[in-house]
Design a protein around this motif. Sequence first.
Motif, PDB file in Angstrom:
ATOM      1  N   PRO A  39       0.834  -1.207   0.000  1.00 22.15           N
ATOM      2  CA  PRO A  39       0.000   0.000   0.000  1.00 22.15           C
ATOM      3  C   PRO A  39       0.869   1.257   0.000  1.00 22.15           C
ATOM      4  O   PRO A  39       1.915   1.311   0.640  1.00 22.15           O
ATOM      5  CB  PRO A  39      -0.808  -0.118   1.296  1.00 22.15           C
ATOM      6  N   GLY A  40       0.432   2.262  -0.743  1.00 23.22           N
ATOM      7  CA  GLY A  40       1.171   3.520  -0.825  1.00 23.22           C
ATOM      8  C   GLY A  40       2.250   3.522  -1.890  1.00 23.22           C
ATOM      9  O   GLY A  40       2.965   4.501  -2.061  1.00 23.22           O
ATOM     10  N   ILE A  41       2.384   2.433  -2.633  1.00 22.42           N
ATOM     11  CA  ILE A  41       3.400   2.318  -3.680  1.00 22.42           C
ATOM     12  C   ILE A  41       2.688   2.188  -5.026  1.00 22.42           C
ATOM     13  O   ILE A  41       1.725   1.447  -5.155  1.00 22.42           O
ATOM     14  CB  ILE A  41       4.297   1.088  -3.453  1.00 22.42           C
ATOM     15  N   ALA A  42       3.190   2.925  -6.031  1.00 20.57           N
ATOM     16  CA  ALA A  42       2.636   2.853  -7.382  1.00 20.57           C
ATOM     17  C   ALA A  42       3.740   2.466  -8.353  1.00 20.57           C
ATOM     18  O   ALA A  42       4.883   2.907  -8.210  1.00 20.57           O
ATOM     19  CB  ALA A  42       2.039   4.195  -7.785  1.00 20.57           C
ATOM     20  N   VAL A  43       3.399   1.634  -9.326  1.00 16.71           N
ATOM     21  CA  VAL A  43       4.353   1.186 -10.338  1.00 16.71           C
ATOM     22  C   VAL A  43       3.861   1.672 -11.694  1.00 16.71           C
ATOM     23  O   VAL A  43       2.734   1.357 -12.092  1.00 16.71           O
ATOM     24  CB  VAL A  43       4.488  -0.355 -10.320  1.00 16.71           C
ATOM     25  N   ASP A  44       4.700   2.452 -12.384  1.00 15.70           N
ATOM     26  CA  ASP A  44       4.368   2.974 -13.712  1.00 15.70           C
ATOM     27  C   ASP A  44       5.271   2.315 -14.742  1.00 15.70           C
ATOM     28  O   ASP A  44       6.490   2.400 -14.636  1.00 15.70           O
ATOM     29  CB  ASP A  44       4.558   4.499 -13.759  1.00 15.70           C
ATOM     30  N   VAL A  45       4.655   1.680 -15.743  1.00 15.47           N
ATOM     31  CA  VAL A  45       5.409   1.024 -16.811  1.00 15.47           C
ATOM     32  C   VAL A  45       5.242   1.862 -18.070  1.00 15.47           C
ATOM     33  O   VAL A  45       4.127   2.037 -18.556  1.00 15.47           O
ATOM     34  CB  VAL A  45       4.897  -0.414 -17.053  1.00 15.47           C
ATOM     35  N   ASP A  58       6.196   8.524   5.177  1.00 14.83           N
ATOM     36  CA  ASP A  58       6.352   7.837   6.459  1.00 14.83           C
ATOM     37  C   ASP A  58       7.389   6.720   6.309  1.00 14.83           C
ATOM     38  O   ASP A  58       7.730   6.297   5.209  1.00 14.83           O
ATOM     39  CB  ASP A  58       5.010   7.293   6.961  1.00 14.83           C
ATOM     40  N   LYS A  59       7.910   6.259   7.433  1.00 13.89           N
ATOM     41  CA  LYS A  59       9.032   5.323   7.453  1.00 13.89           C
ATOM     42  C   LYS A  59       8.741   4.016   6.713  1.00 13.89           C
ATOM     43  O   LYS A  59       9.566   3.530   5.936  1.00 13.89           O
ATOM     44  CB  LYS A  59       9.412   5.038   8.905  1.00 13.89           C
ATOM     45  N   GLN A  60       7.556   3.443   6.931  1.00 10.18           N
ATOM     46  CA  GLN A  60       7.222   2.166   6.305  1.00 10.18           C
ATOM     47  C   GLN A  60       7.102   2.288   4.793  1.00 10.18           C
ATOM     48  O   GLN A  60       7.584   1.435   4.049  1.00 10.18           O
ATOM     49  CB  GLN A  60       5.922   1.621   6.899  1.00 10.18           C
ATOM     50  N   THR A  61       6.469   3.347   4.323  1.00  8.61           N
ATOM     51  CA  THR A  61       6.316   3.541   2.881  1.00  8.61           C
ATOM     52  C   THR A  61       7.669   3.771   2.215  1.00  8.61           C
ATOM     53  O   THR A  61       7.914   3.281   1.108  1.00  8.61           O
ATOM     54  CB  THR A  61       5.370   4.721   2.590  1.00  8.61           C
TER      55      THR A  61
END
Length: 179
Positions: A39-45, A58-61
Amino acid sequence: MSRIGRKAVALPKGAAVSVKGDKIVVKGPKGELFAPLMPGIAVDVDGEKVQVTRSGDDKQTCAWHGMTRALIANMVTGVTEGFQRTMEIVGVGWRAQLQGKKLVMNLGFSHNVEFTPPSGVEIVVENPIKIVVKGIDKELVGQTCALLRQYRPPEPYHGKGIRFENEHIIRKAGKTGAK
């Protein structure tokens, strides 16, 4: 911001990356691999490169940002080139051989050790003391090597055991005797 996460992953010919729901799918000539999309991560191809971005600081992201980029890079390398690790057996009379897909090792025990590799991993015995572990999943290849190494880890006094090729084992002097 993550320095590793900011780098784009180059896609060689034959490799394709897609996002399906909460999974990242990488296809190539050697096979297909999956990784979870955090969650909070996006992948663009876009064509010949993959860019990973994050929504917050935030630290986890931030941790997931670099990890996701590294996972995609490892999967792209795996489905195009593959991974391999070479291991050596050091010990007098210790050897390995293949019986079908099963690896049978004589490691100084009263019995032979039989190891069946997990699916997705191929084991090749180049000579009786050299084992090559191959596969497209870097994590699975490393875990298989760790499982093989557990049977006889390298020991510091005589240097005997199962070790990686070109691994340096720090040796200890041992007892010198009473004087």
